[in-house]
Write a protein that holds these residues in place. Structure first.
Motif, PDB file in Angstrom:
ATOM      1  N   UNK A 269       0.827  -1.198   0.000  1.00 14.86           N
ATOM      2  CA  UNK A 269       0.000   0.000   0.000  1.00 14.86           C
ATOM      3  C   UNK A 269       0.866   1.254   0.000  1.00 14.86           C
ATOM      4  N   UNK A 270       2.055   1.155   0.584  1.00 16.52           N
ATOM      5  CA  UNK A 270       2.948   2.300   0.706  1.00 16.52           C
ATOM      6  C   UNK A 270       3.538   2.702  -0.641  1.00 16.52           C
ATOM      7  N   UNK A 271       3.454   1.842  -1.643  1.00 14.86           N
ATOM      8  CA  UNK A 271       3.958   2.193  -2.979  1.00 14.86           C
ATOM      9  C   UNK A 271       2.936   2.998  -3.771  1.00 14.86           C
ATOM     10  N   UNK A 272       1.649   2.720  -3.574  1.00 15.90           N
ATOM     11  CA  UNK A 272       0.636   3.235  -4.500  1.00 15.90           C
ATOM     12  C   UNK A 272      -0.590   3.837  -3.837  1.00 15.90           C
ATOM     13  N   UNK A 273      -0.720   3.685  -2.521  1.00 18.91           N
ATOM     14  CA  UNK A 273      -1.984   4.013  -1.895  1.00 18.91           C
ATOM     15  C   UNK A 273      -2.936   2.832  -2.005  1.00 18.91           C
ATOM     16  N   UNK A 292       1.189 -11.261  -3.151  1.00 19.70           N
ATOM     17  CA  UNK A 292       1.973 -11.119  -1.934  1.00 19.70           C
ATOM     18  C   UNK A 292       1.645  -9.772  -1.334  1.00 19.70           C
ATOM     19  N   UNK A 293       1.585  -9.677  -0.012  1.00 21.18           N
ATOM     20  CA  UNK A 293       1.412  -8.394   0.671  1.00 21.18           C
ATOM     21  C   UNK A 293       2.675  -8.109   1.464  1.00 21.18           C
ATOM     22  N   UNK A 294       3.169  -6.884   1.350  1.00 18.69           N
ATOM     23  CA  UNK A 294       4.379  -6.490   2.058  1.00 18.69           C
ATOM     24  C   UNK A 294       4.295  -5.047   2.494  1.00 18.69           C
ATOM     25  N   UNK A 295       5.419  -4.486   2.902  1.00 20.32           N
ATOM     26  CA  UNK A 295       5.437  -3.099   3.341  1.00 20.32           C
ATOM     27  C   UNK A 295       6.851  -2.573   3.434  1.00 20.32           C
ATOM     28  N   UNK A 297       9.337  -0.015   6.195  1.00 20.96           N
ATOM     29  CA  UNK A 297       9.621  -0.137   7.623  1.00 20.96           C
ATOM     30  C   UNK A 297       8.498   0.594   8.352  1.00 20.96           C
ATOM     31  N   UNK A 298       7.454  -0.162   8.688  1.00 25.38           N
ATOM     32  CA  UNK A 298       6.199   0.405   9.144  1.00 25.38           C
ATOM     33  C   UNK A 298       5.881  -0.029  10.571  1.00 25.38           C
ATOM     34  N   UNK A 299       5.124   0.803  11.256  1.00 24.41           N
ATOM     35  CA  UNK A 299       4.651   0.471  12.601  1.00 24.41           C
ATOM     36  C   UNK A 299       3.444  -0.452  12.510  1.00 24.41           C
ATOM     37  N   UNK A 300       2.890  -0.780  13.670  1.00 22.64           N
ATOM     38  CA  UNK A 300       1.706  -1.633  13.735  1.00 22.64           C
ATOM     39  C   UNK A 300       0.528  -1.003  13.005  1.00 22.64           C
ATOM     40  N   UNK A 301       0.491   0.333  12.876  1.00 22.28           N
ATOM     41  CA  UNK A 301      -0.633   0.993  12.217  1.00 22.28           C
ATOM     42  C   UNK A 301      -0.688   0.598  10.735  1.00 22.28           C
ATOM     43  N   UNK A 302       0.354   0.903   9.998  1.00 17.01           N
ATOM     44  CA  UNK A 302       0.351   0.609   8.564  1.00 17.01           C
ATOM     45  C   UNK A 302       0.329  -0.886   8.287  1.00 17.01           C
ATOM     46  N   UNK A 303       1.034  -1.674   9.118  1.00 15.35           N
ATOM     47  CA  UNK A 303       1.038  -3.118   8.928  1.00 15.35           C
ATOM     48  C   UNK A 303      -0.355  -3.713   9.147  1.00 15.35           C
ATOM     49  N   UNK A 304      -1.084  -3.186  10.127  1.00 16.52           N
ATOM     50  CA  UNK A 304      -2.436  -3.678  10.368  1.00 16.52           C
ATOM     51  C   UNK A 304      -3.354  -3.318   9.209  1.00 16.52           C
ATOM     52  N   UNK A 305      -3.196  -2.115   8.654  1.00 15.78           N
ATOM     53  CA  UNK A 305      -3.983  -1.733   7.484  1.00 15.78           C
ATOM     54  C   UNK A 305      -3.738  -2.704   6.333  1.00 15.78           C
ATOM     55  N   UNK A 306      -2.482  -3.055   6.094  1.00 14.27           N
ATOM     56  CA  UNK A 306      -2.167  -3.996   5.020  1.00 14.27           C
ATOM     57  C   UNK A 306      -2.740  -5.379   5.310  1.00 14.27           C
ATOM     58  N   UNK A 307      -2.762  -5.761   6.584  1.00 13.09           N
ATOM     59  CA  UNK A 307      -3.351  -7.052   6.952  1.00 13.09           C
ATOM     60  C   UNK A 307      -4.846  -7.067   6.664  1.00 13.09           C
ATOM     61  N   UNK A 308      -5.547  -5.982   6.987  1.00 11.95           N
ATOM     62  CA  UNK A 308      -6.966  -5.873   6.646  1.00 11.95           C
ATOM     63  C   UNK A 308      -7.171  -6.031   5.138  1.00 11.95           C
ATOM     64  N   UNK A 309      -6.353  -5.344   4.377  1.00  8.79           N
ATOM     65  CA  UNK A 309      -6.454  -5.365   2.912  1.00  8.79           C
ATOM     66  C   UNK A 309      -6.311  -6.793   2.393  1.00  8.79           C
ATOM     67  N   UNK A 310      -5.246  -7.484   2.807  1.00 10.54           N
ATOM     68  CA  UNK A 310      -4.967  -8.819   2.285  1.00 10.54           C
ATOM     69  C   UNK A 310      -5.959  -9.855   2.799  1.00 10.54           C
ATOM     70  N   UNK A 311      -6.280  -9.803   4.087  1.00 10.69           N
ATOM     71  CA  UNK A 311      -7.227 -10.774   4.642  1.00 10.69           C
ATOM     72  C   UNK A 311      -8.623 -10.570   4.056  1.00 10.69           C
ATOM     73  N   UNK A 312      -9.019  -9.315   3.912  1.00  6.38           N
ATOM     74  CA  UNK A 312     -10.348  -9.021   3.383  1.00  6.38           C
ATOM     75  C   UNK A 312     -10.515  -9.437   1.939  1.00  6.38           C
TER      76      UNK A 312
END
Length: 359
Positions: A269-273, A292-295, A297-312
Motif C-alpha cells: 500500500x505504501x507504494x501506491x496508496x 503477496x502483501x508487504x510493506x 519499515x512500518x509500525x503496527x498501524x500501517x502493517x495492520x492496514x495492510x493485513x486488513x487489505x490482504x485478509x479481506x
C-alpha cells in the motif's frame, strides 16, 4: 454532512529500530515516518501512516510531508464516503509519493469505517481475518543470519525472508546455507531489492540447487527497470519470481502480466496508496499472477492496514508484515494480534483498530 472531512493534520513519527534494517540499497536505523489524522465533521478521527524508505524508492520524510501539505485543500471539505474520488485527486496531484497517498487514504477509510462500525477487513470483502506472516533476516554477517534464524524459530514463525544482494554471491550463499542448516524445513523467500543482475541471481540459484535448496520465492532480484532480466529469471530461474520495485503501479503490473515478467506481485500500500493497490490486485488476479502483501519499515498501524487489505480480499499466498517486530518502541494502541506467525484481526470491531497510545 457528518462524513465531511473537517481537518487533516500530519506530524512526524520517528521510531527507533532495535538494529538497522538493511536491504541491498542501504540500511535504516530509525523509521522516519509520518502520522496523518483525518477528522470528520462529527468528531470521528481516522489515522494513517506514511513510511517513506529512501533505500527502497528514494522517498523521504520531508518529501512525503510536503506532498501531504500540497493536497490538504483537496482533502479538507471532501466527503469521506467518496474515498475513491479523493484517491483519484491524490494520484493526479502527488502520484509520485505513494507513502503520502497511502497515509491519507488509510486515514480517510479508517474514519469512514469507524463511523459505520465496520472493521476494514470486512469492508475489503471479508474473505478472512487471519494471515500467516514470514519474518525477515536483513543483510549482514553469516553469524547474524544464524542468530536471527534461531530467534525467528523461537517466536514460532515458520516462514523466513532473507535479504540478499548486499555483498557478493559467496557471502549470500554462505548466509542462506547457514539459515537452511538451522531451519531445514522452513520455506525461504530471497529478496534482492534490485541489487543483483539476472546472471548473478541465476548463478546463486544454481549453487543453491546443488545443495538441494530451492527458494519458495525469489523477490525482485534485479533493478526495477530491468524487464529483460525479470523475463530471463521467469524463464530460467527454476523458482517463482516476484515483482516488487518493478510492480510500482497498476500500469507496470499490466505490463508484467503482458510480458510474463513475474509469477507473483508484491502489493505494498505504501507504494501506491489503497485504491491503486486494489486495481493492482484485480489485474494480477485476472492475469493469473500470485499475490503477496508487504510493506516498508512500518509500525503496527500501517502493517495492520495492510493485513486488513490482504485478509479481506483473500488469496494472498505470501505475507510479509513483520516490521513492527523490528521497532524498539510502539507508540500505538491496538492493531493485529500476532501468535507465532499468525496475524489475527477478528477482535477489531471498527476501522483498522489502531490509534495513538496517548489518546
Amino acid at each position: 454532512m457528518t462524513t465531511t472531512i473537517r481537518a487533516l493534520s500530519v506530524t512526524p513519527l520517528d521510531i527507533p529500530l532495535r538494529s538497522p534494517f538493511g536491504i541491498a540499497g542501504g540500511a535504516q536505523d530509525v523509521a522516519r515516518n509520518l502520522l496523518v489524522t483525518v477528522e470528520l465533521a462529527n468528531g470521528m478521527c481516522g489515522y494513517g501512516e506514511a513510511a517513506p524508505f529512501p533505500a527502497f524508492n528514494g522517498e523521504t520524510q520531508t518529501g512525503a510531508r510536503a506532498a501531504i501539505e500540497t493536497v490538504r485543500s483537496a482533502v479538507e471539505g471532501a466527503d469521506a464516503r467518496e474515498w475513491r474520488a479523493i484517491a483519484c485527486r491524490l494520484r493526479e496531484q502527488i502520484g509520485g509519493y505513494g507513502s503520502a497517498r497511502c497515509a491519507i487514504e488509510t486515514a480517510v477509510l479508517d474514519a469512514l469505517t469507524r463511523y459505520y462500525g465496520l472493521p476494514l477487513y470486512v469492508f475489503f470483502g471479508g474473505a478472512g481475518h487471519t494471515l500467516e506472516t514470514d519474518m525477515t533476516i536483513t543483510t549482514g554477517t553469516v553469524e547474524a543470519a544464524a542468530l536471527a534464524t534461531l530467534d525467528i524459530l523461537d517466536r514460532g514463525i515458520r516462514q523466513i525472508k532473507v535479504k540478499i544482494g548486499g555483498s557478493d554471491l559467496s557471502h549470500d550463499l554462505a548466509r542462506i546455507t547457514a539459515i537452511r542448516a538451522i531451519a531445514p524445513d522452513v520455506p525461504l523467500i530471497l529478496d534482492g531489492n534490485g541489487g543483483l543482475t539476472a546472471e548473478v541471481m541465476l548463478e546463486l540459484l544454481g549453487a543453491l540447487r546443488l545443495q538441494q535448496i530451492v527458494p519458495a520465492l525469489v523477490e525482485q532480484p534485479v533493478p526495477a527497470d530491468d524487464w529483460a532480466g525479470m523475463r530471463q529469471l521467469v524463464q530460467w530461474g527454476g523458482a517463482p519470481i516476484a515483482a516488487d520495485e518493478t510492480a510500482s503501479s497498476a500500469l507496470n503490473v499490466l505490463r508484467i502480466a503482458h510480458e510474463r515478467a513475474a509469477h507473483v506481485i508484491n502489493i505494498k500500500l505504501m507504494k501506491t496508496g489503497v485504491v491503486e493497490a486494489l486495481e493492482i490486485a484485480a489485474i494480477a488476479r485476472a492475469a493469473g499472477l500470485g499475490l503477496m502483501i508487504g510493506g516498508m519499515v512500518e509500525s503496527i498501524l500501517a502493517m495492520t492496514m495492510s493485513a486488513h487489505f490482504a485478509a479481506g480480499l483473500g488469496g494472498f499466498r505470501f505475507v510479509d508484515l513483520d516490521t513492527p517486530l523490528f521497532l524498539a518502541e510502539n507508540p500505538f494502541a491496538g492493531g493485529f494480534v500476532l501468535r507465532g506467525g499468525t496475524i489475527d484481526l477478528s477482535h477489531i470491531i471498527a476501522g483498522h483498530g489502531v490509534e495513538p497510545a496517548n489518546l
